[in-house]
Design a protein around this motif. Structure first.
Motif, PDB file in Angstrom:
ATOM      1  N   LEU A  57      -3.392  14.016  -9.541  1.00 36.49           N
ATOM      2  CA  LEU A  57      -2.129  13.570  -8.950  1.00 36.49           C
ATOM      3  C   LEU A  57      -1.391  12.591  -9.855  1.00 36.49           C
ATOM      4  CD1 LEU A  57      -3.337  12.853  -5.302  1.00 36.49           C
ATOM      5  CD2 LEU A  57      -2.119  14.880  -6.100  1.00 36.49           C
ATOM      6  N   LYS A  58      -0.076  12.537  -9.643  1.00 41.13           N
ATOM      7  CA  LYS A  58       0.750  11.486 -10.227  1.00 41.13           C
ATOM      8  C   LYS A  58       1.034  10.453  -9.138  1.00 41.13           C
ATOM      9  CE  LYS A  58       3.008  14.615 -13.490  1.00 41.13           C
ATOM     10  NZ  LYS A  58       4.300  15.229 -13.909  1.00 41.13           N
ATOM     11  N   TYR A  59       1.444   9.267  -9.564  1.00 37.67           N
ATOM     12  CA  TYR A  59       1.749   8.214  -8.590  1.00 37.67           C
ATOM     13  C   TYR A  59       2.806   8.686  -7.585  1.00 37.67           C
ATOM     14  CZ  TYR A  59       3.284   3.754  -6.669  1.00 37.67           C
ATOM     15  OH  TYR A  59       3.616   2.731  -5.822  1.00 37.67           O
ATOM     16  N   ALA A  60       3.805   9.422  -8.071  1.00 32.31           N
ATOM     17  CA  ALA A  60       4.895   9.880  -7.198  1.00 32.31           C
ATOM     18  C   ALA A  60       4.419  10.862  -6.126  1.00 32.31           C
ATOM     19  CB  ALA A  60       5.994  10.521  -8.040  1.00 32.31           C
ATOM     20  N   ASP A  61       3.238  11.436  -6.297  1.00 26.48           N
ATOM     21  CA  ASP A  61       2.705  12.394  -5.319  1.00 26.48           C
ATOM     22  C   ASP A  61       2.120  11.710  -4.083  1.00 26.48           C
ATOM     23  OD1 ASP A  61       3.276  14.511  -7.071  1.00 26.48           O
ATOM     24  OD2 ASP A  61       1.331  14.332  -8.064  1.00 26.48           O
ATOM     25  N   LEU A  62       1.932  10.402  -4.146  1.00 25.73           N
ATOM     26  CA  LEU A  62       1.260   9.691  -3.050  1.00 25.73           C
ATOM     27  C   LEU A  62       2.142   9.594  -1.808  1.00 25.73           C
ATOM     28  CD1 LEU A  62      -0.300   6.705  -5.070  1.00 25.73           C
ATOM     29  CD2 LEU A  62      -1.532   8.671  -4.141  1.00 25.73           C
ATOM     30  N   SER A  63       1.478   9.625  -0.643  1.00 30.18           N
ATOM     31  CA  SER A  63       2.169   9.374   0.623  1.00 30.18           C
ATOM     32  C   SER A  63       2.268   7.883   0.907  1.00 30.18           C
ATOM     33  CB  SER A  63       1.431  10.050   1.774  1.00 30.18           C
ATOM     34  OG  SER A  63       1.366  11.436   1.576  1.00 30.18           O
ATOM     35  N   ALA A  64       1.271   7.117   0.414  1.00 23.97           N
ATOM     36  CA  ALA A  64       1.256   5.677   0.655  1.00 23.97           C
ATOM     37  C   ALA A  64       0.233   5.018  -0.259  1.00 23.97           C
ATOM     38  CB  ALA A  64       0.922   5.371   2.119  1.00 23.97           C
ATOM     39  N   VAL A  65       0.413   3.723  -0.429  1.00 22.45           N
ATOM     40  CA  VAL A  65      -0.595   2.856  -1.038  1.00 22.45           C
ATOM     41  C   VAL A  65      -1.023   1.872   0.046  1.00 22.45           C
ATOM     42  CG1 VAL A  65      -1.062   1.070  -2.763  1.00 22.45           C
ATOM     43  CG2 VAL A  65       0.336   3.048  -3.372  1.00 22.45           C
ATOM     44  N   ALA A  66      -2.320   1.674   0.208  1.00 23.93           N
ATOM     45  CA  ALA A  66      -2.831   0.760   1.235  1.00 23.93           C
ATOM     46  C   ALA A  66      -3.587  -0.384   0.565  1.00 23.93           C
ATOM     47  CB  ALA A  66      -3.740   1.499   2.212  1.00 23.93           C
ATOM     48  N   PHE A  67      -3.127  -1.607   0.813  1.00 23.68           N
ATOM     49  CA  PHE A  67      -3.791  -2.803   0.292  1.00 23.68           C
ATOM     50  C   PHE A  67      -4.711  -3.355   1.363  1.00 23.68           C
ATOM     51  CE2 PHE A  67      -3.945  -7.358  -0.889  1.00 23.68           C
ATOM     52  CZ  PHE A  67      -4.384  -7.234  -2.199  1.00 23.68           C
ATOM     53  N   TYR A  68      -5.865  -3.905   0.971  1.00 19.02           N
ATOM     54  CA  TYR A  68      -6.962  -4.118   1.904  1.00 19.02           C
ATOM     55  C   TYR A  68      -6.857  -5.354   2.787  1.00 19.02           C
ATOM     56  CZ  TYR A  68      -9.302  -7.845  -0.833  1.00 19.02           C
ATOM     57  OH  TYR A  68      -9.624  -9.024  -1.474  1.00 19.02           O
ATOM     58  N   ASP A  69      -5.827  -6.163   2.652  1.00 21.44           N
ATOM     59  CA  ASP A  69      -5.652  -7.256   3.618  1.00 21.44           C
ATOM     60  C   ASP A  69      -4.181  -7.660   3.708  1.00 21.44           C
ATOM     61  OD1 ASP A  69      -5.186  -8.915   1.424  1.00 21.44           O
ATOM     62  OD2 ASP A  69      -7.007 -10.093   1.661  1.00 21.44           O
ATOM     63  N   LYS A  70      -3.923  -8.661   4.549  1.00 25.67           N
ATOM     64  CA  LYS A  70      -2.557  -9.122   4.785  1.00 25.67           C
ATOM     65  C   LYS A  70      -2.382 -10.497   4.132  1.00 25.67           C
ATOM     66  CE  LYS A  70      -1.699  -6.772   9.217  1.00 25.67           C
ATOM     67  NZ  LYS A  70      -0.552  -5.954   8.796  1.00 25.67           N
ATOM     68  N   PRO A  71      -1.731 -10.570   2.980  1.00 22.82           N
ATOM     69  CA  PRO A  71      -1.620 -11.838   2.248  1.00 22.82           C
ATOM     70  C   PRO A  71      -0.910 -12.943   3.019  1.00 22.82           C
ATOM     71  CG  PRO A  71      -1.052  -9.978   0.849  1.00 22.82           C
ATOM     72  CD  PRO A  71      -1.165  -9.447   2.233  1.00 22.82           C
ATOM     73  N   TYR A  72       0.125 -12.614   3.786  1.00 23.87           N
ATOM     74  CA  TYR A  72       0.859 -13.662   4.501  1.00 23.87           C
ATOM     75  C   TYR A  72      -0.027 -14.375   5.514  1.00 23.87           C
ATOM     76  CZ  TYR A  72       5.334 -12.216   2.507  1.00 23.87           C
ATOM     77  OH  TYR A  72       6.353 -11.930   1.643  1.00 23.87           O
ATOM     78  N   ILE A  73      -0.871 -13.614   6.202  1.00 18.45           N
ATOM     79  CA  ILE A  73      -1.760 -14.235   7.192  1.00 18.45           C
ATOM     80  C   ILE A  73      -2.807 -15.097   6.492  1.00 18.45           C
ATOM     81  CG2 ILE A  73      -3.386 -13.803   9.079  1.00 18.45           C
ATOM     82  CD1 ILE A  73      -1.914 -11.236   9.670  1.00 18.45           C
ATOM     83  N   LYS A  74      -3.260 -14.641   5.330  1.00 15.87           N
ATOM     84  CA  LYS A  74      -4.217 -15.443   4.558  1.00 15.87           C
ATOM     85  C   LYS A  74      -3.576 -16.759   4.119  1.00 15.87           C
ATOM     86  CE  LYS A  74      -7.301 -13.312   2.083  1.00 15.87           C
ATOM     87  NZ  LYS A  74      -8.022 -12.558   1.042  1.00 15.87           N
ATOM     88  N   PHE A  75      -2.317 -16.701   3.705  1.00 14.98           N
ATOM     89  CA  PHE A  75      -1.596 -17.915   3.304  1.00 14.98           C
ATOM     90  C   PHE A  75      -1.436 -18.856   4.505  1.00 14.98           C
ATOM     91  CE2 PHE A  75       2.505 -20.141   2.333  1.00 14.98           C
ATOM     92  CZ  PHE A  75       2.034 -20.877   1.269  1.00 14.98           C
ATOM     93  N   GLU A  76      -1.143 -18.281   5.656  1.00 11.36           N
ATOM     94  CA  GLU A  76      -1.047 -19.084   6.883  1.00 11.36           C
ATOM     95  C   GLU A  76      -2.362 -19.803   7.160  1.00 11.36           C
ATOM     96  OE1 GLU A  76      -1.820 -17.290  10.920  1.00 11.36           O
ATOM     97  OE2 GLU A  76       0.368 -17.434  10.989  1.00 11.36           O
ATOM     98  N   ARG A  77      -3.489 -19.079   6.965  1.00 10.10           N
ATOM     99  CA  ARG A  77      -4.804 -19.699   7.181  1.00 10.10           C
ATOM    100  C   ARG A  77      -5.037 -20.858   6.221  1.00 10.10           C
ATOM    101  NH1 ARG A  77      -9.358 -18.961   3.716  1.00 10.10           N
ATOM    102  NH2 ARG A  77      -9.118 -16.707   3.795  1.00 10.10           N
ATOM    103  N   LEU A  78      -4.650 -20.691   4.966  1.00 12.10           N
ATOM    104  CA  LEU A  78      -4.806 -21.779   3.994  1.00 12.10           C
ATOM    105  C   LEU A  78      -4.011 -23.011   4.411  1.00 12.10           C
ATOM    106  CD1 LEU A  78      -4.619 -20.011   0.510  1.00 12.10           C
ATOM    107  CD2 LEU A  78      -6.582 -21.180   1.470  1.00 12.10           C
TER     108      LEU A  78
END
Length: 619
Positions: A57-78
């Protein structure tokens, strides 16, 4: 058109990438295997390029990219944590917050910049929560229609442990334990205090624990102090840490060393120093407390879900001793643990969550044995690439047209006490070598454990080695009949195979106890008569199974030693070049890559090769 989702975990430790196409797991790999930096936290550019290439596959063929956590909530926790503990933590605050404001707070922008290196395309980016990624990695590839899901690690955004219920394509979160109250961080605090590196040395602490004196006053005293001073454990497995003893929330290290020193009567052990009995007893105490908590969490998961099946992920799910206790207690009829249980597995879980939850796609359950394809999800290399490496190093080899003949030769060398570097097929995903990037030896040899630790792996001598056993022969050697394909269960060696302990055994020094021949397979029998088992099925890895079966024909033993193909501080080898250099830097006797057999005695010394200790930091 097929639909593909790229999963990414990054920026903490053990970055990885995974690709699923129409729900099928196509490829997954750790970034460290490509960069040769152990636990590499950087964006997994190399791993992502690999999985896309594997999928055609090429990158353009992807339906989505999924990142494994939510950075904003982690920043809120900090922010909330620093506020709650103020004025403590100023130094840590000044160190951490500018990085977040400059980079991680704008994670989506940073991810887009990194992803643009893979190609052009406006691909949506999904952000499932950290523990949902873990839960998805555990449930969706499992062979179960429904299951209780237990995730335990240090911390994600806020959650440190969750109990979920998975059924069909859905996952429902039932209970959650929040930061700073964390079993993973409690265990890591003891990892640090006993002189090992956090997020790397936890398995060393687990391996050290059996050297503690079971049922001794010292161990019981440590356990009492842990329960009364450090952690309040509830009946359901939830816990509260006494934060006056810990600095991980606002400081730059795990523990308040002065308070721990007064509490336990011993200082934090300096890294690489001699390990005294006190630290062995401390390791045993925290391991037993951890097992108590994990068992309580498992019972609560059973009570809340009513399921007969348990699946697990998160860093603590790599504690194979605790996993073995769950199996022994028969809390569930069946259990399955994600082989990439740590943060690297979050990449796969994020992609699967995107497919089944965001896309709403139904599961295609594979009952035998699961959907992980044996965890053989990394790159593989052809004959031309192996021959190119041989040419590069002027290496001599024997090529076998017939693999059966090669397997017989390897079995013969193992029987002779030789150590074999074994490089085959696709690289493993997860922290364990499972027979494709492995070092093999004779489990019957009283000298093999010492030889492999000190002359092959160059690591601490107390560390145990795991057996690979033919799945059909498991019951002959170990007190288990369940498959254990991913080396995630510690199980007792059969009583009839054990040798009695000599008089005064408990008072012996560590290495005197270690080198006592405990069974007829001493190289894989740990000091407490246990072993961390990998069972191998002929259908899952036919080449590896064939070698062990040939060894069985020769010796009557369908079990060998299997350890990861690397030296201390080095990631598991990925390429033939990695494999050959590791082979030449150690006292391995033979190297097998594909159908090519290399004899150490026939090879020239590596030219202009730096010392591996200079290249890799000790872990």
């Amino acid at each position: 058109m097929a639909e593909a989702i790229l999963g990414i975990s990054a920026y903490y430790h053990d970055s990885a990438a995974a690709l699923i196409v129409d729900g099928e797991i196509i490829a997954a790999a750790h970034e460290e295997r490509f960069t040769r930096k152990k636990h590499d936290p950087s964006f997994p550019l190399n791993a992502a390029k690999y999985v896309l290439e594997e999928g055609g596959l090429k990158y353009a063929d992807l339906s989505a990219v999924a990142f494994y956590d939510k950075p904003y909530i982690k920043f809120e926790r900090l922010l909330e944590t620093y506020h709650a503990f103020a004025p403590k933590g100023l130094k840590s605050f000044l160190s951490a917050i500018p990085v977040w404001i400059k980079e991680k707070l704008f994670m989506k922008k940073m991810l887009k910049e990194e992803l643009s290196k893979l190609g052009k395309g406006k691909i949506p980016i999904l952000f499932p929560e950290h523990h949902l990624s873990h839960a998805a990695s555990a449930f969706y590839p499992s062979p179960f229609e429904d299951a209780a899901i237990l995730t335990i690690d240090g911390v994600g955004e806020w959650a440190t442990s969750t109990i979920c219920y998975g059924k069909g394509k859905g996952i429902k979160i039932l209970k959650e334990l929040d930061f700073p109250h964390s079993l993973g961080l409690l265990y890591s605090a003891f990892t640090y205090y006993t002189g090992f590196r956090v997020n790397s040395g936890e398995y060393k602490l687990m391996g050290l624990a059996p050297y503690g004196k079971h049922n001794s006053k010292e161990v019981e005293r440590y356990k009492e102090l842990i329960h009364t001073e450090l952690v309040n454990v509830r009946e359901d497995g939830s816990l509260l840490l006494n934060m006056k003893y810990f600095k991980f929330a606002t400081g730059l290290k795990m523990t308040d060393d002065i308070k721990w020193g007064k509490l336990f009567g011993i200082p934090a052990r300096p890294s690489e120093s001699d390990i005294t009995q006190d630290y062995m007893n401390m390791a045993l105490a925290i391991q037993q407390v951890t097992e108590e908590i994990v068992l309580k969490l498992a019972r609560t998961a059973k009570q809340l879900t009513g399921s007969n099946n348990l699946v697990m992920a998160g860093g603590v799910a790599l504690n194979s001793v605790a996993n073995g206790k769950i199996l022994e207690e028969k809390i569930f009829n069946k259990m399955w643990i994600q082989p990439a249980a740590g943060d690297a597995g979050g990449a796969l879980g994020a992609a699967l969550a995107g497919w089944h939850i965001w896309k709403g796609k139904e599961r295609n359950i594979k009952q035998h044995p699961d959907a992980m394809k044996g965890a053989y999800l990394g790159p593989e290399f052809n004959n031309r690439q192996i021959e190119n490496v041989a040419r590069k190093y002027s290496a001599k080899y024997t090529y076998f047209e017939n693999f059966e003949e090669l397997a017989q030769k390897v079995a013969q060398h193992i029987d002779e006490g030789k150590v074999i570097g074994w490089f085959q097929g696709r690289m493993e995903y997860g922290p364990r070598a499972l027979g494709n990037r492995s070092i093999l030896g004779d489990a019957r040899s009283p000298e093999m454990q010492k030889k492999m630790n000190l002359k092959i792996k160059y690591r601490e001598g107390f560390r145990p080695f795991a057996p690979t056993v033919l799945q059909e022969d498991m019951g002959e050697f170990f007190e288990i009949n369940e498959p254990s394909p991913y080396m995630l269960l510690v199980i007792p060696v059969k009583k009839e195979r054990r040798n009695p302990e000599p008089s005064g055994y408990d008072s012996m020094e560590l290495y005197d106890r270690l080198y006592h021949v405990r069974s007829d397979v001493p190289a894989i029998t740990h000091i407490d008569y246990s072993a961390r088992i990998q069972s191998v099925h002929k259908d899952t890895n036919p080449r590896y199974w064939t070698v062990i079966n040939e060894f069985k024909k020769l010796t009557g033993y369908g079990v060998i030693v299997n350890t990861s193909f690397n030296v201390r501080g080095e990631p598991i080898v990925c390429t033939p070049d990695d494999g050959f250099r590791c082979f030449m830097r150690t006292e391995m006797d033979f190297l097998v890559m594909g159908n090519y057999l290399f004899n150490k005695k026939d090879q020239q010394k590596l030219k202009e090769d730096i010392n591996w200790k200079e290249e890799f930091k000790l872990d």
